[in-house]
Design an enzyme around this catalytic site. Sequence first.
Site, PDB file in Angstrom:
ATOM      1  N   ASP A  39      41.247   6.658  42.954  1.00 25.27           N
ATOM      2  CA  ASP A  39      41.118   6.600  41.457  1.00 25.27           C
ATOM      3  C   ASP A  39      39.590   6.648  41.139  1.00 25.27           C
ATOM      4  OD1 ASP A  39      43.623   6.652  40.635  1.00 25.27           O
ATOM      5  OD2 ASP A  39      43.735   4.711  40.204  1.00 25.27           O
ATOM      6  N   LYS A  61      41.340   9.814  37.362  1.00 26.31           N
ATOM      7  CA  LYS A  61      41.757  10.392  36.104  1.00 26.31           C
ATOM      8  C   LYS A  61      41.050   9.317  35.074  1.00 26.31           C
ATOM      9  CE  LYS A  61      46.078   8.305  36.935  1.00 26.31           C
ATOM     10  NZ  LYS A  61      45.836   7.070  36.561  1.00 26.31           N
ATOM     11  N   MET A 175      41.131  -0.839  28.586  1.00 25.55           N
ATOM     12  CA  MET A 175      41.185   0.516  27.966  1.00 25.55           C
ATOM     13  C   MET A 175      41.104   0.604  26.541  1.00 25.55           C
ATOM     14  SD  MET A 175      44.265   2.241  30.190  1.00 25.55           S
ATOM     15  CE  MET A 175      45.374   1.089  30.043  1.00 25.55           C
TER      16      MET A 175
HETATM   17  N1  SAH Z   1      44.966  -2.043  36.957  1.00 21.31           N
HETATM   18  C1  SAH Z   1      43.787  -2.146  36.516  1.00 21.31           C
HETATM   19  C2  SAH Z   1      43.456  -1.604  35.179  1.00 21.31           C
HETATM   20  C3  SAH Z   1      43.643  -0.100  35.208  1.00 21.31           C
HETATM   21  S1  SAH Z   1      43.342   0.215  33.295  1.00 21.31           S
HETATM   22  C4  SAH Z   1      43.383  -3.803  36.716  1.00 21.31           C
HETATM   23  O1  SAH Z   1      44.101  -4.327  36.976  1.00 21.31           O
HETATM   24  O2  SAH Z   1      42.202  -4.133  36.454  1.00 21.31           O
HETATM   25  C5  SAH Z   1      41.734   0.765  33.397  1.00 21.31           C
HETATM   26  C6  SAH Z   1      40.919  -0.484  32.485  1.00 21.31           C
HETATM   27  O3  SAH Z   1      40.744  -1.364  33.450  1.00 21.31           O
HETATM   28  C7  SAH Z   1      39.523   0.302  32.024  1.00 21.31           C
HETATM   29  O4  SAH Z   1      39.596   1.044  30.790  1.00 21.31           O
HETATM   30  C8  SAH Z   1      38.858  -1.170  31.711  1.00 21.31           C
HETATM   31  O5  SAH Z   1      39.420  -1.609  30.625  1.00 21.31           O
HETATM   32  C9  SAH Z   1      39.309  -2.008  32.745  1.00 21.31           C
HETATM   33  N2  SAH Z   1      38.372  -2.055  33.985  1.00 21.31           N
HETATM   34  C10 SAH Z   1      38.948  -1.863  35.118  1.00 21.31           C
HETATM   35  N3  SAH Z   1      37.625  -2.068  36.115  1.00 21.31           N
HETATM   36  C11 SAH Z   1      36.743  -2.370  35.076  1.00 21.31           C
HETATM   37  C12 SAH Z   1      35.549  -3.062  35.374  1.00 21.31           C
HETATM   38  N4  SAH Z   1      34.738  -3.078  36.590  1.00 21.31           N
HETATM   39  N5  SAH Z   1      34.893  -3.460  34.235  1.00 21.31           N
HETATM   40  C13 SAH Z   1      35.111  -3.364  33.093  1.00 21.31           C
HETATM   41  N6  SAH Z   1      36.516  -2.904  32.856  1.00 21.31           N
HETATM   42  C14 SAH Z   1      37.383  -2.702  33.890  1.00 21.31           C
END
Ligand code: SAH
Length: 514
Positions: A39, A61, A175
């Site tokens: 991703d 995406k 998000m």
């Molecule tokens: N499966 C992922 C989340 C996917 S949705 C998890 O468990 O973390 C994607 C969202 O995750 C982003 O919009 C943001 O809100 C958050 N996110 C993921 N990585 C991040 C990072 N390094 N710093 C800040 N937010 C992050």
Amino acid sequence: MNEKKEGKVWIAGAGPGDAGLLTLKTAALIEQADVIVYDALISAEILSLIPARTKTINVGKRSSRHLMPQREINRILAELAGEGLQVLRLKGGDPFVFGRGGEEAELLAEEGIPFEVVPGITSGVAVPAYAGIPVTHRDYTSSFHVITGHTRKGGESRIDYEALARLDATLIFLMGVTALPEICEKLREAGMADDTPAAVVQNGTLACQRRIVSDLLHLPEQVREAKIQAPAVIVVGKVCRLADAFSWSEKRPLGGRQILVTRPEPQGAAMAETLRGLGAQVLELPSIRIRPLPKEENRAKVLEAWKKIQEKDGEGTVWIVFTSAAGVRAFFELLEQEQIDIRTFWKARFAVIGSGTGMELRRRGIRPDLMPEVYEAAELGKALAEQTGEKDLVAAFRAREASEELFPPILQTGADCMDLPVYETEIGGEVPCLEQLAAQVREGKVDYVTFTSASTVRGFISQMKDRIDPGQILAVCIGRKTQEEAKRYGMRTVVSEKATVESMIERILKLQKQ
Ligand code: SAH
């Protein structure tokens, strides 16, 4: 009949970005997979760990900028597994926390494709932690909730703000950057106080992590002013008050720094690990590869030398010389291949170019007899010349294209010299996800690039070609020759005091204080 291997998919979490937050299981899968489907949220640091032989597919995406619809991704996974491949589906954070891992598992289950799920460290908990915010704390809260801030285009939010406001809990929105003003407003309307502590953390756990700590009333404006963008985590709740007192990640010696290490392959990633230990994010780019020479080519010449070494070993002194750790390794591999015992050379003396090479030799129970003060081929040649004469033999096991400065001083003493190539260095070469690494340089997100030889400079340049402007790079070089090469391409340079990895790291630490 040739039985086809059964394909399988691992739906695995890669954590929020810091490669150190990969689970052991996911790290092992990155090494072993035939193909990696990843991703947009997978960090460049993690992508740089993918072995050169592995196929990669970017299905990155982002909300409202769909690169590839989920349906398409599901189909790709099924097809690859159908070909009998071991497929690693690498997702940010945890695959089942708003990662649509569930949808992928659904399809695989339907089609009867074997799969495993490897949980990951979710950004919902780890990103606040790196910003000094514990998601729970006995004095402040008894629960935390992870909520999606993403609303379908034009659609109404399905979040029950009234319920959330009643909880007196830590609320974590993923998000949610675009919807931040709405989230804060709705929470206040639902009865949360204007001064409820709230924070936003962008690029959490990465070198470019940014954090805004404020309250529900002021957060949206401050975030807009600071131009905070996705990916970011929003945290609402009293625990945000601890952020300043607990902030730790920027305070590490190399916190907030991203360093590209052009390490030769295969070689222990010792430098990368040390830098990570000091808090840096490290991109690993194998810009040269070390390969043993083809057997046929090697054997005849080296075996002949062998005989000569043994003959001499009694008459004059035999010096066995190494100018790199790779040379030491290749030498011992040869002994093993040809079933030769090291005690055959019990009288031989050993010379090394520097402490790294010396260390490689000491690991095999041999203490070097000679090492020049300055770790350069010419200096090693001079030092050997002081100890050799007509009856002696100097045999150097080294790279095919090695420095010409080693032998001239020794030849003058009348000693017999043998240059024995045992490996070759491939400059540059294909690497998966090179474009993502180049993008980090272009965007000014790489603070330093380390070079441990002139050939690593050439390899790096040949890989990056027109992708970057070398003038953007601050090169940390191991010695004068390496520095000259980096300068030739227009890089800004600093050089370590000694020709050791430790000294390079000290040089980097010194740059922090300037
Ligand atoms: N499966 C992922 C989340 C996917 S949705 C998890 O468990 O973390 C994607 C969202 O995750 C982003 O919009 C943001 O809100 C958050 N996110 C993921 N990585 C991040 C990072 N390094 N710093 C800040 N937010 C992050």
